[in-house]
Design an enzyme around this catalytic site. Structure first.
Site, short mmCIF file in Angstrom:
data_model
loop_
_atom_site.label_atom_id
_atom_site.label_comp_id
_atom_site.label_asym_id
_atom_site.label_seq_id
_atom_site.Cartn_x
_atom_site.Cartn_y
_atom_site.Cartn_z
N LYS A 21 -0.55 0.13 -0.51
CA LYS A 21 -1.26 -0.34 0.69
C LYS A 21 -0.44 -0.05 1.95
O LYS A 21 -0.96 0.50 2.91
CB LYS A 21 -1.50 -1.85 0.52
N SER A 22 0.84 -0.41 1.94
CA SER A 22 1.66 -0.21 3.15
C SER A 22 1.72 1.28 3.52
O SER A 22 1.64 1.64 4.70
CB SER A 22 3.10 -0.68 2.89
N ASP A 311 6.04 -9.92 -1.11
CA ASP A 311 4.64 -10.03 -1.55
C ASP A 311 4.52 -10.37 -3.03
O ASP A 311 3.43 -10.70 -3.51
CB ASP A 311 3.90 -8.72 -1.27
N ARG A 385 -3.39 -12.15 -3.22
CA ARG A 385 -2.26 -12.25 -4.18
C ARG A 385 -2.29 -13.60 -4.91
O ARG A 385 -1.84 -13.69 -6.04
CB ARG A 385 -0.94 -12.01 -3.47
C1 S3P Z 1 3.99 -5.08 5.22
C2 S3P Z 1 5.10 -5.85 5.47
C3 S3P Z 1 5.26 -7.21 4.95
C4 S3P Z 1 4.32 -7.49 3.80
C5 S3P Z 1 2.92 -7.03 4.10
C6 S3P Z 1 2.90 -5.53 4.36
C7 S3P Z 1 3.92 -3.73 5.82
O1 S3P Z 1 5.00 -8.13 5.99
O2 S3P Z 1 4.31 -8.87 3.51
O3 S3P Z 1 2.07 -7.30 2.99
O4 S3P Z 1 3.11 -2.91 5.35
O5 S3P Z 1 4.68 -3.46 6.76
P1 S3P Z 1 6.12 -8.59 7.04
O6 S3P Z 1 6.56 -7.39 7.75
O7 S3P Z 1 5.43 -9.54 7.96
O8 S3P Z 1 7.19 -9.24 6.24
#
Ligand code: S3P
Length: 425
Positions: A21-22, A311, A385
């Site tokens: 996803k990221s 996550d 989640r």
């Molecule tokens: C993400 C960063 C994380 C993660 C989120 C996706 C990203 O959040 O929890 O599901 O894609 O950069 P934070 O940057 O707020 O920790």
């Protein structure tokens, strides 16, 4: 759609884990910022990533689908003013990273989201972007956010949080700012932004793991293949580790060091896990993972572990209910700011099904092993989640549970149920 959980005798077989996803968000956004047209292979089917894609279309990009996971994006050289407000759905990554991009454009735009996203903190990006000259209208630092495109200048930002969303918002604004923009973090957060921007030729350097500098630069349209999501793989790895006699191979998992804390935790907890067949896919390290059931022991998860598995904590809590001893999770107060307050939603509901678990301001303590009884209604509070974690708990619970609004799983992982069914015996 509600879902009734059920027991599994064991999980056996192989799956290919769906796209990260990221990385999908970033591939689409950076394609839109590049000087031309590129192909994206293996893009997430999750609703969150499609929120990003729809916004990019409203900003003038042409998306040409070969099929639902493979397409080209033509940026047509510059983003253009949207005709409507931009809908981020449930996706914090969309809102926070797009804020960094939109702050440096020569037009105004408004980002909004669903009920959950409208309650999440945006001060963390509004503050540093405002220091760079961005102008925001907001509702007490919550969405909707109206962003007046401005001329930005570089800053050095010492982020109080190890957050990739904050870091990425500032670095993306830095692409449009005069001077050197540096972000320093207390611990290194996931570094997909840095790896992909570098892969696409941006002027970005890593000063140390937790410090990055970017300069105004053009990014080139390099084709991108997206690897599988370790955060999705975590549900299968944990299920295989806690359901007796399980033996599962999870293929094509991104094991970037900034995301692979779940693998280290499983190893520390004595899980039978083997990572093999490592390779490089568009600048990210990818591997296959073999997990078999074994007796588990407790561990402590804290400090620099946390951003590497933030996550995965909901499903790690389920894992810890089956480990011998006290598992302590601390330094994770930002879990309260995710799609739901993941500390209270997980602790309250695991306690109700028989786990010996206590809430801490910044985490939880889980004493195991304990028998999970089930037999309650689970509220996932708009949080994919939480829904998937209780599906996994259900595999070993004595009685079924009814997970309300299980369709929230679709925000990240629409293939989840089908892949689980293919392994459950
Ligand atoms: C993400 C960063 C994380 C993660 C989120 C996706 C990203 O959040 O929890 O599901 O894609 O950069 P934070 O940057 O707020 O920790």
């Amino acid at each position: 759609m509600d879902f009734k959980t059920f027991n599994a005798k064991k999980l056996c077989g192989e799956i290919i884990i769906p796209p990260d996803k990221s990385i999908s968000h970033r591939a689409a956004m950076f394609a839109a910022l590049s000087n031309g047209k590129l192909n994206i292979k293996n893009f997430s089917k999750g609703a969150d990533c499609h929120s990003t894609l729809n916004i990019l279309k409203q900003l003038g990009c042409i998306v040409d689908f070969k099929d639902d996971m493979n397409f080209s994006i033509d940026s047509r050289n510059a983003l253009t003013a949207p005709n409507t407000n931009l809908d981020c759905g449930n996706s914090g990554t969309t809102m926070r990273l797009m804020s960094g991009i939109l702050a440096g454009q020569n037009f105004n735009s408004t980002l909004f989201g669903d009920v959950s996203l409208s309650n999440r903190p945006m001060k963390r990006i509004i503050e540093p972007l405002s220091l760079m000259g961005a102008v925001f209208l907001h509702n007490n630092f919550k969405a909707p956010l109206t962003i007046k495109g401005s001329r930005l200048h570089a800053i050095t930002y010492n982020s109080p949080l190890a957050s990739a969303q904050v870091k990425s918002a500032v670095l993306l604004a830095g692409l449009f700012a005069d001077g050197d923009t540096t972000v320093n973090e207390p611990f290194q957060s996931r570094n997909h932004t840095e790896l992909m921007l570098k892969y696409m030729g941006a002027d970005i350097v890593s000063n140390s793991p937790a410090s990055t500098t970017i300069r105004k630069s053009k990014i080139q349209p390099e084709n991108i293949e997206i690897c599988g999501d370790i955060s999705s793989a975590a549900f299968f790895a944990v299920a295989a580790a806690i359901v007796p006699d399980s033996d599962v191979i999870i293929r094509n998992v991104g094991i970037n060091h900034t995301r692979s804390g779940i693998i280290d935790v499983l190893k520390r907890m004595n899980a039978d896990i083997n990572v093999f067949n490592c390779r490089n896919v568009s600048g990210e390290i990818v591997a296959d993972i073999h997990v078999r059931y074994s007796d588990l022991i407790a561990t402590t998860i804290q400090g620099e572990d946390i951003p590497r598995l933030i996550d995965e904590i909901p499903v790690i809590a389920v894992l810890a209910t089956q480990a011998d001893g006290s598992t302590v999770i601390k330094d994770a107060s930002d879990l309260r700011n995710k799609e739901s307050d993941r500390i209270s939603t997980i602790v309250d509901q695991l306690k109700k099904i028989g786990a010996d678990i206590d809430e801490l301001p910044d985490g939880m303590i889980i004493n195991g092993p304990s028998k999970l009884k089930g037999n309650i209604i689970i509220n996932c509070f708009h949080d994919h989640r939480t829904a998937m974690s209780f599906f996994v708990a259900g595999l070993i619970a004595e009685n079924p549970m009814l997970i309300k609004e299980f369709h929230w799983v679709n925000t990240s992982f629409p293939e989840f149920e089908q892949l689980m069914y293919s392994l459950i015996k």
